[in-house]
Design a protein around this motif. Structure first.
Motif, short mmCIF file in Angstrom:
data_model
loop_
_atom_site.label_atom_id
_atom_site.label_comp_id
_atom_site.label_asym_id
_atom_site.label_seq_id
_atom_site.Cartn_x
_atom_site.Cartn_y
_atom_site.Cartn_z
N ASP A 93 -47.27 -0.26 14.94
CA ASP A 93 -46.44 -0.63 13.69
C ASP A 93 -47.19 -0.78 12.38
O ASP A 93 -48.37 -1.36 12.59
N THR A 94 -46.80 -0.22 11.26
CA THR A 94 -47.48 -0.34 9.99
C THR A 94 -46.65 -0.76 8.93
O THR A 94 -45.67 0.00 8.77
N ILE A 95 -47.20 -1.62 8.06
CA ILE A 95 -46.10 -2.15 6.77
C ILE A 95 -46.77 -1.02 5.80
O ILE A 95 -48.06 -0.92 5.64
N VAL A 96 -45.96 -0.19 5.53
CA VAL A 96 -46.14 0.85 4.29
C VAL A 96 -45.88 0.35 2.94
O VAL A 96 -46.29 0.73 1.84
N ALA A 97 -44.98 -0.90 2.86
CA ALA A 97 -44.75 -1.57 1.50
C ALA A 97 -44.24 -3.05 1.85
O ALA A 97 -43.55 -3.28 2.58
N LYS A 98 -44.96 -3.90 0.96
CA LYS A 98 -44.59 -5.19 1.38
C LYS A 98 -43.39 -5.81 0.21
O LYS A 98 -43.05 -4.91 -0.79
N ARG A 99 -42.64 -6.80 0.73
CA ARG A 99 -41.66 -6.88 -0.24
C ARG A 99 -41.88 -7.12 -1.36
O ARG A 99 -42.96 -7.80 -1.92
N GLY A 100 -41.14 -6.63 -2.44
CA GLY A 100 -41.35 -6.84 -4.05
C GLY A 100 -42.38 -5.85 -4.72
O GLY A 100 -42.50 -5.56 -5.55
N GLU A 101 -43.13 -5.02 -3.49
CA GLU A 101 -43.99 -4.17 -4.15
C GLU A 101 -43.44 -2.61 -4.56
O GLU A 101 -42.28 -2.39 -4.21
N GLN A 102 -43.82 -2.07 -5.42
CA GLN A 102 -43.21 -0.83 -5.78
C GLN A 102 -43.65 0.32 -4.54
O GLN A 102 -44.71 0.35 -4.19
N ILE A 103 -42.61 1.32 -4.33
CA ILE A 103 -42.83 2.09 -3.23
C ILE A 103 -43.73 3.18 -3.81
O ILE A 103 -43.13 3.86 -4.78
N GLN A 104 -44.77 3.60 -3.31
CA GLN A 104 -45.41 4.64 -3.66
C GLN A 104 -45.11 6.12 -3.17
O GLN A 104 -44.12 5.95 -2.44
N PRO A 105 -45.38 7.11 -3.98
CA PRO A 105 -44.59 8.60 -3.85
C PRO A 105 -45.00 9.08 -2.36
O PRO A 105 -44.02 9.56 -1.93
N ARG A 106 -46.29 8.76 -2.11
CA ARG A 106 -46.38 9.32 -0.60
C ARG A 106 -45.71 8.59 0.31
O ARG A 106 -45.31 9.09 1.40
N VAL A 107 -45.40 7.08 0.27
CA VAL A 107 -44.57 6.28 1.27
C VAL A 107 -43.07 6.91 1.11
O VAL A 107 -42.65 7.10 2.06
N ALA A 108 -42.66 6.89 -0.02
CA ALA A 108 -41.35 7.45 -0.25
C ALA A 108 -41.06 8.74 0.56
O ALA A 108 -40.08 9.06 1.12
N SER A 109 -42.03 9.75 0.35
CA SER A 109 -41.79 10.92 1.12
C SER A 109 -41.78 10.92 2.51
O SER A 109 -41.15 11.47 3.16
N VAL A 110 -42.69 9.87 3.03
CA VAL A 110 -42.88 9.80 4.47
C VAL A 110 -41.46 9.19 5.07
O VAL A 110 -40.87 9.25 6.02
#
Length: 167
Positions: A93-110
């Protein structure tokens, strides 16, 4: 305070609002309307730059993606993988974005490739006016399961009391 229409509390409703709003007029009970709007919300995929509403977690297991470019995309987003039976598996299990953080382009794609829809969109009630009473958003949030438990508890206590006083 009376509003121009002579309705008690009308100015308090205006004081509760700021910025752009939608005025929704209905004869529904504000609590029923709040529940209806909450149930009508839909899940959407995240775009780069969106704010994470909660921690976004990629769970361990089969992604259903074939090996290839997906492996490097997952790796670039900080997700450890392995190939098994012709599919890409996430190791932990991997946290790719924490609450309140902006979602990065690579993460959005995944997230899009994995079919994960972290955003919930719909109408939110900021305030409601009902017969001179202004109810704020937090007043209208009702957890029906908690209310049911409280009613069951109250009934049980009332039954026990009536039994003990031989009513």
């Amino acid at each position: 305070a009376l509003g121009k229409s002579g309705k008690q509390g009308a100015f308090a409703l205006g004081d509760a609002l700021a910025g752009p709003n939608v005025l929704l007029l209905t004869d529904m009970n504000p609590f029923s309307l709040s529940i209806l709007l909450e149930r009508s919300k839909i899940r959407m995929t995240a775009k780069a730059g969106d704010s994470a509403p909660d921690d976004i977690v990629i769970t361990a297991g089969n992604t259903g993606l074939p090996p290839g470019p997906a492996i490097s995309e997952l790796h670039d987003a900080g997700i450890r993988t392995r190939i098994e039976s012709g599919s890409v598996y996430v190791l932990q299990d991997t946290i790719v974005a924490k609450r309140g953080e902006q979602i990065q382009p690579r993460v959005a794609s995944v997230l899009s490739k994995l079919g994960i829809k972290p955003l919930e969109v719909g109408l939110n009630i900021i305030a409601a006016y009902d017969n001179g009473l202004v109810l704020k958003e937090e007043d209208l949030r009702i957890n029906l399961e908690d209310v049911q438990k409280e009613l069951e508890s109250a009934f049980g206590q009332a039954f026990t009391l009536s039994l003990n006083v031989t009513y």
